[in-house]
Design a protein around this motif. Sequence first.
Motif, PDB file in Angstrom:
ATOM      1  N   TYR A 114       0.853  -1.189   0.000  1.00  0.00           N
ATOM      2  CA  TYR A 114       0.000   0.000   0.000  1.00  0.00           C
ATOM      3  C   TYR A 114       0.886   1.234   0.000  1.00  0.00           C
ATOM      4  O   TYR A 114       1.827   1.334   0.794  1.00  0.00           O
ATOM      5  CB  TYR A 114      -0.885   0.000   1.253  1.00  0.00           C
ATOM      6  N   GLU A 115       0.586   2.146  -0.921  1.00  0.00           N
ATOM      7  CA  GLU A 115       1.344   3.393  -0.989  1.00  0.00           C
ATOM      8  C   GLU A 115       0.474   4.468  -1.612  1.00  0.00           C
ATOM      9  O   GLU A 115      -0.170   4.239  -2.642  1.00  0.00           O
ATOM     10  CB  GLU A 115       2.616   3.201  -1.818  1.00  0.00           C
ATOM     11  N   ALA A 116       0.463   5.629  -0.983  1.00  0.00           N
ATOM     12  CA  ALA A 116      -0.220   6.821  -1.504  1.00  0.00           C
ATOM     13  C   ALA A 116      -1.686   6.563  -1.860  1.00  0.00           C
ATOM     14  O   ALA A 116      -2.169   6.984  -2.905  1.00  0.00           O
ATOM     15  CB  ALA A 116       0.535   7.386  -2.703  1.00  0.00           C
ATOM     16  N   GLY A 117      -2.394   5.828  -1.002  1.00  0.00           N
ATOM     17  CA  GLY A 117      -3.812   5.605  -1.221  1.00  0.00           C
ATOM     18  C   GLY A 117      -4.163   4.500  -2.191  1.00  0.00           C
ATOM     19  O   GLY A 117      -5.326   4.319  -2.526  1.00  0.00           O
ATOM     20  N   VAL A 118      -3.160   3.743  -2.648  1.00  0.00           N
ATOM     21  CA  VAL A 118      -3.406   2.678  -3.623  1.00  0.00           C
ATOM     22  C   VAL A 118      -2.893   1.346  -3.071  1.00  0.00           C
ATOM     23  O   VAL A 118      -1.722   1.219  -2.712  1.00  0.00           O
ATOM     24  CB  VAL A 118      -2.729   2.990  -4.972  1.00  0.00           C
TER      25      VAL A 118
END
Length: 164
Positions: A121-125
């Motif tokens: 998970y990174e930056a809302g994705v």
Amino acid sequence: MSNVSLWSRRDPFADFDALVRRAFGGPVPSWPATPSAFVPAADVSRDGDDAVVTVELPGVDVTKDVTVEVDGDQLVVRGERRDERSEERGRGALREVRYGSFRRAFTLPAHVTAEAVSASYEAGVLRVRVAGAYAANGGATRIEVTSGSPEAIETPAGEGDAKQ
């Protein structure tokens, strides 16, 4: 002040939405669908022999509120979104609370196991990689097609003897 109205007509896009969800393995909400239900956008793409499922989850705490699991032949992403905002306005305050549970399911090929699945998970994705999802599972075997009547097709030795 807010206005509340009841919409008695069927949503013109509900049937199309249900069709798309069924095609990509997502949940199909029963009618009437809750207008405030949170259904995150998802995309499935191919990266070599791997499948990559991308789910947009902005503002969601994945460590507390999201679960990724393999349940039989399904990859299931489920969780809950909670968003609270407060704002002082003159003599009063405005408080907005949005929340909702979600569940997205994707059908996996028969040869894929839970060990082939990883998530980040990174930056809302949220990205879920399914290793080897597109790998040839034994490959296809081509069958030769012959022309002629069915009686002209040769049977393997010993099978024709039983039809007497």
